[in-house]
Design a protein around this motif. Sequence first.
Motif, short mmCIF file in Angstrom:
data_model
loop_
_atom_site.label_atom_id
_atom_site.label_comp_id
_atom_site.label_asym_id
_atom_site.label_seq_id
_atom_site.Cartn_x
_atom_site.Cartn_y
_atom_site.Cartn_z
N ASP A 87 42.70 21.29 -31.22
CA ASP A 87 42.72 22.56 -30.49
C ASP A 87 41.32 23.03 -30.10
O ASP A 87 41.20 24.02 -29.38
CB ASP A 87 43.39 23.65 -31.34
CG ASP A 87 44.82 23.27 -31.71
OD1 ASP A 87 45.44 22.55 -30.91
OD2 ASP A 87 45.29 23.69 -32.78
N LYS A 88 40.27 22.36 -30.59
CA LYS A 88 38.91 22.86 -30.39
C LYS A 88 37.99 21.87 -29.68
O LYS A 88 36.80 22.14 -29.55
CB LYS A 88 38.30 23.24 -31.75
CG LYS A 88 39.06 24.34 -32.47
CD LYS A 88 38.41 24.70 -33.80
CE LYS A 88 39.18 25.81 -34.50
NZ LYS A 88 38.55 26.17 -35.79
N SER A 95 35.99 20.28 -26.94
CA SER A 95 35.47 20.78 -25.68
C SER A 95 35.84 19.85 -24.54
O SER A 95 35.74 18.62 -24.65
CB SER A 95 33.95 20.93 -25.78
OG SER A 95 33.39 21.23 -24.51
N ARG A 152 39.70 24.87 -23.76
CA ARG A 152 39.34 23.75 -24.62
C ARG A 152 40.58 23.24 -25.33
O ARG A 152 41.63 23.87 -25.31
CB ARG A 152 38.28 24.15 -25.64
CG ARG A 152 38.75 25.23 -26.63
CD ARG A 152 37.73 25.47 -27.72
NE ARG A 152 36.45 25.86 -27.17
CZ ARG A 152 35.29 25.32 -27.53
NH1 ARG A 152 35.28 24.38 -28.46
NH2 ARG A 152 34.15 25.72 -27.00
N GLY A 153 40.47 22.06 -25.97
CA GLY A 153 41.57 21.52 -26.74
C GLY A 153 42.45 20.57 -25.93
O GLY A 153 42.48 20.60 -24.69
#
Length: 303
Positions: free
Chosen positions: A12-13, A15, A61-62
């Motif tokens: 989920d994070k 970039s 992002r993600g």
Amino acid sequence: MAIKLDLEKAYDKISWELISASLSAVEIPLFLWRVIMSTISMSTMQILWNGVPTQKFKPVRGIRQGCSFSPYLFVLCMDWLSHLIHTEMEVGNWDPIRLSRAGPEISHLFFADDLVIFCKAQKEIAKLDARRLSFAGRVTLAQSVLLSIPNYFMQSLMIPKGVCANIERLVRQFIWGCTKGQSKMALVGWDSICQPRARGGLGFRHLNDKNWSFLMKIGFSLVSKCEVFWVRVLRSKYGWKDQLSDSIKVISRITSIPPPHPDSGPDRVVWAWSVSGAFSVRSTYWALKEDTWNTQEEHWKIS
């Protein structure tokens, strides 16, 4: 030093800029790069607020969980991280470990969504800013954090005595403090500090004896929990009857004797140092060290 990082939520994070740079670094064709990036950036999300979906919005992002293409992008980004670690090793900012003198250098290992990094720890515990803590604060930090770090490894490995002694030495330096790099004189001996609070100590534990207590838990399980899967695996693989001591073989022979009456149930192995008969690391440590402790009348206190 080994640190385990859980990357389960990294999906989920991640970039999008990192994904784009990773695709360019491996020389993905331009048309395929555009298809991948458009697939990622065209996704939308909604949030249920009191059971009612809100307006759609676009994330920045993600990558999506469950998409068959997402694991490949995730591995590609982790490979970028691996290259960064190797770059830090080349410039001398990362000191990897070796399992043997002639063995290969080990800096990190990837396991699905987990990352384990290895490096040599050079930082001394005594250099922590202990001046901001009271004596009681330093004691609490040493007992709850510094002496608890090796517990995970002690549950299955025999830690060398020298390593245990070095850790305890650093803890002593942290408790009593140091001035201009020189350790202060310890006002109370380490054996006295490792007495239980009821015997006048601070309740610390000798690491080597605590290590033995953890390993004795494995030995007790090998004798008493014959139906547990991992016990059956170890018994079948290593031939436990040939490896265990004569005293444990005697216990096995005693428990194999049928009871005088079938209604009394089968005999079972119990731990004599606990009221319930169940094994505990705490009772084992007490059994190992109780003879070396002070009597109930001998106390020391810090005013």
